[in-house]
Design a protein around this motif. Structure first.
Motif, PDB file in Angstrom:
ATOM      1  N   ASP A   8       0.880  -1.170   0.000  1.00  0.00           N
ATOM      2  CA  ASP A   8       0.000   0.000   0.000  1.00  0.00           C
ATOM      3  C   ASP A   8       0.917   1.219   0.000  1.00  0.00           C
ATOM      4  OD1 ASP A   8      -1.587   2.185   0.572  1.00  0.00           O
ATOM      5  OD2 ASP A   8      -2.652   1.246   2.224  1.00  0.00           O
ATOM      6  N   TRP A   9       1.087   1.824  -1.175  1.00  0.00           N
ATOM      7  CA  TRP A   9       2.061   2.906  -1.308  1.00  0.00           C
ATOM      8  C   TRP A   9       1.658   4.154  -0.540  1.00  0.00           C
ATOM      9  CZ3 TRP A   9       6.630   1.487  -2.656  1.00  0.00           C
ATOM     10  CH2 TRP A   9       6.790   0.387  -3.508  1.00  0.00           C
ATOM     11  N   THR A  10       0.365   4.310  -0.232  1.00  0.00           N
ATOM     12  CA  THR A  10      -0.012   5.495   0.533  1.00  0.00           C
ATOM     13  C   THR A  10       0.392   5.342   1.999  1.00  0.00           C
ATOM     14  OG1 THR A  10      -2.220   4.632   1.065  1.00  0.00           O
ATOM     15  CG2 THR A  10      -2.018   5.899  -0.944  1.00  0.00           C
ATOM     16  N   ALA A  11       0.646   4.091   2.417  1.00  0.00           N
ATOM     17  CA  ALA A  11       1.054   3.852   3.802  1.00  0.00           C
ATOM     18  C   ALA A  11       2.572   3.725   3.938  1.00  0.00           C
ATOM     19  CB  ALA A  11       0.383   2.580   4.325  1.00  0.00           C
TER      20      ALA A  11
ATOM     21  N   SER C 164      -5.285   3.272  -2.068  1.00  0.00           N
ATOM     22  CA  SER C 164      -4.635   2.076  -2.584  1.00  0.00           C
ATOM     23  C   SER C 164      -5.690   1.062  -2.999  1.00  0.00           C
ATOM     24  CB  SER C 164      -3.738   1.513  -1.478  1.00  0.00           C
ATOM     25  OG  SER C 164      -3.010   0.419  -1.948  1.00  0.00           O
ATOM     26  N   GLN C 316       1.269  11.137  -1.712  1.00  0.00           N
ATOM     27  CA  GLN C 316       1.071  10.089  -0.719  1.00  0.00           C
ATOM     28  C   GLN C 316       2.093   8.970  -0.854  1.00  0.00           C
ATOM     29  OE1 GLN C 316      -3.445   9.384   0.074  1.00  0.00           O
ATOM     30  NE2 GLN C 316      -3.116   9.280  -2.114  1.00  0.00           N
TER      31      GLN C 316
END
Lengths: 70, 196, 407
Positions: A8-11, C164, C316
């Motif tokens: 999950d690239w946003t995390a 995601s 992000q």
């Protein structure tokens, strides 16, 4: 059933826990983020690495990893 | 067990718990700052942080139960949950209750991390920054040996350790802000619409 | 040469005008709408060109779905959705109701820029008596605000940035419910083909690209405008409809800022279709046709677009947040700075680092644009490396959205 390591690239915050646990699968890119050595976005996890992959999913401080079938 | 023994045991486990929790905080800060060494890769630091927190929780449980059983401490069950109601040094003991409540919150929320989701878990974990100072103040203010030389030396050591780890943590935060390359200025619409 | 103006000709200022022109909302049931959509082979007009029939069917299979009409149009070189919403709001709102009926939804949203909501859409909604209530949500102008997962976030009250995946929004979207996010032009087509039939829809265009589509033609053309053309129209014809090139062209950017360049030599033969554009790594996309004069520097134009895209990331995802400015900066150095042969290799290297490593397709689209720039203007790259630029000047001309008066 084959599995892939999904990020999950946003995390993901380039903390590097997964890089420590799966050096044969991942390396750091220019900015410290996990890059699959095969160049895929979500690398296949060979059975020999599965336990370490499970540990990486559990240990990731940002909960950014998942094992998905595929 | 004699009352004196309970009292000594209670204080002893309290000091040990505090020391271990200090280690937990230091390790937590190291995890957050991405620190690692050849002997201690990041996942090890992370794993030891969690294991130590459970051990420290165990010691804390012994500390609390011992003092419950000790008549001198005058501890009631309600004092384990609601702070500042105690008969003996209510304020300083209340800080201990507060720290205990927060430790339980921290451990439970971490065990249920998957269910809670990243954002909720992270928000709750900030309680650590309140929990540890409360525990420290409780140890100094409530304990019989609170202001003795060795105790103050220990507390000083704990503060120094956390202070050092905190510096690493703050430095890591600043680096991750500057790591991003500055973006070439986005082309303003007026320029795009302008005549060749 | 001019295709029937099915969408642009449905302009109506009031509900009464709209009903007089096109008749009432058709009474076709959900299954009938699904059938008509499938038979028509209508594909999404928001950029991804996914089969509308398939998309409706998969959301229809879920319980308690949500539908969202997406008019955000974050693409700066596109103004077709704005034109459509301003001139034929009731056609879009009809389409939204029919889409809701098709998937069995009782919850509908319309996501569009605040000024359009205020001046056109909310007044239009007040005139109607729809089965499914529509909630309006203002879209910010950012490039990614129209991405489907960003749309879901915005509808839920959050920041309009992508999330995601998996799961995709058609599985889990607004408040965990299956969500249909459909471009407003697609909804307009649905409103027409439900009335007049799939066969009617397919009566114009080619078998691979049936129906009409809206294009935003701009750049080095005499009369930049939003145009309606038949599917599979030749690129040259689209340019001619916009008054033709004002000077010899170097290339045409097709699809959008995530699209690709078609070199001028190919323009005469290329159709605006998936098959026609595929050899150039392009696709009809969101209908953007942006003509670049030969006297403009293609490298500089590409660098301008890349810089814009780098600034429009949601910030992000690490690889995108770091990699896109690196790509844009390297392209800028090739275009304006002190170019070196190493820069080309560096662009390729960073492109590989960034591709597919993000929550959405922003890095992928940017890489497509960058690679196409280097490929299409390879001669220019050679000139720059030798210390020359063949262009006399170098701006990419795009009509400003604010200059378009709302009729």
């Amino acid at each position: 059933m084959s599995e892939r390591l999904h990020v999950d690239w946003t995390a993901c915050d380039a903390r590097g826990t997964c890089l420590d646990l799966l050096p044969e699968l991942l390396e750091a890119d220019d900015w410290g983020y996990p890059l699959a050595r095969t160049g895929e976005a979500a690398p296949a996890v060979p059975p020999s690495s599965r336990d370490y992959a499970v540990q990486a999913v559990r240990e990731c401080p940002r909960m950014a990893l998942r094992l998905r079938p595929g | 067990m004699s009352a004196d023994a309970l009292w000594y045991f209670g204080r002893g486990t309290g000091v040990s718990a505090l020391t271990l929790f200090t280690l937990v905080v230091v390790l937590g800060l190291l995890v957050r700052s991405g620190w690692s060494s050849p002997a201690l890769p990041r996942f090890v630091v992370s794993a030891v942080h969690r294991t130590t927190s459970l051990t420290a929780l165990g010691l804390l449980a012994v500390h609390v139960v011992t003092l419950l059983l000790d008549p001198y401490a005058q501890l009631r069950l309600v004092d384990l949950v609601v702070p500042f109601l105690g008969a003996y040094r209510p304020f300083w003991q209340g800080l201990g209750t507060l720290a205990l409540d927060l430790v339980v919150l921290l451990v439970l929320s971490s065990l249920l991390r998957d269910r809670l989701g990243r954002r909720t878990w992270r928000a709750l974990h900030w309680a650590a920054y309140l929990c540890w100072p409360a525990a420290l103040a409780h140890a100094v203010g409530n304990g019989t040996d609170g202001t003795s030389t060795w105790m103050l030396a220990l507390v000083g050591g704990c503060v120094a350790a956390v202070g050092g780890a905190l510096t690493l943590r703050l430095r890591a935060a600043r680096t991750s802000e500057t790591e991003t390359q500055s973006v070439p200025a986005p082309v303003p619409p007026a320029y795009l619409a302008g005549l060749r | 040469m001019n295709a029937p103006q099915r969408l642009l000709g449905a302009a109506a200022a009031t509900l009464a005008d709209h009903s007089r022109l096109l008749g009432p909302l058709p009474g076709v049931d959900g299954a009938g709408i699904l059938r008509a959509a499938a038979e028509s082979s209508l594909t999404g007009r928001g950029g991804a060109a996914f089969s509308t029939g398939r998309k409706l069917a998969s959301v229809a299979a879920a319980s308690d779905p949500v539908v969202v009409g997406n008019g955000a149009e974050g693409e700066p070189a596109s103004s077709k959705d704005r034109r459509l919403l301003a001139t034929a709001p009731h056609l879009v709102l009809d389409g939204l109701q029919l889409a809701a009926r098709a998937v069995g939804s009782r919850t509908a949203y319309l996501y569009a820029p605040a000024d359009l909501l205020r001046t056109r859409l909310e007044p239009a909604l007040r005139e109607r008596r729809d089965d499914v209530p529509v909630t309006t949500v203002a879209s910010p102008g950012a490039f990614l605000s129209g991405e489907e997962s960003a749309v879901v976030q915005a509808v839920q009250g959050g920041r309009a940035v992508p999330t995601s995946t998996p799961p995709r929004v058609f599985e889990r979207g607004v408040h965990g419910r299956a969500t249909l996010v459909q471009n407003v032009e697609t909804l307009a087509h649905l409103a027409l083909l439900t009335r007049f039939g799939a066969a009617w829809f397919r009566g114009v265009g080619t078998s691979a690209e049936p129906g009409t589509r809206l294009l935003t033609v701009s750049g080095a053309v005499a009369a930049p405008d939003v145009l309606e053309v038949a599917g599979g129209t030749l690129l040259a014809d689209a340019l001619a409809l916009a008054g033709g090139p004002t000077e010899p062209l170097g290339a045409v950017l097709v699809g959008g800022y995530h699209g690709a360049w078609v070199p001028a030599e190919a323009v005469a033969d290329i159709a605006l279709s998936r098959d026609g554009l595929a050899p150039y790594g392009a696709a009809p996309g969101a209908g953007v046709v942006l003509a670049l004069a030969d006297s403009s520097c293609g490298l500089r134009a590409g660098a301008d677009v890349a810089a814009y895209l780098a600034g429009q990331g949601a910030r992000q995802c690490g690889p995108c947040r770091n990699g896109l400015p690196a790509l844009a900066g390297t392209l800028r150095a090739l275009a304006d700075g002190r170019p070196s042969p190493l820069l080309v290799a560096e662009v390729q290297r960073v492109s590989r680092l960034v591709e597919h490593r993000g929550a959405c397709h922003h890095p992928d689209g940017t890489v497509r644009l960058v690679r196409s720039t280097l490929r299409t203007f390879s001669a220019e790259v050679a000139h720059h490396l030798a210390g020359r630029c063949t262009a006399r000047h170098g701006a990419l001309v795009v009509p400003s959205e604010t200059e378009e008066a709302i009729a």
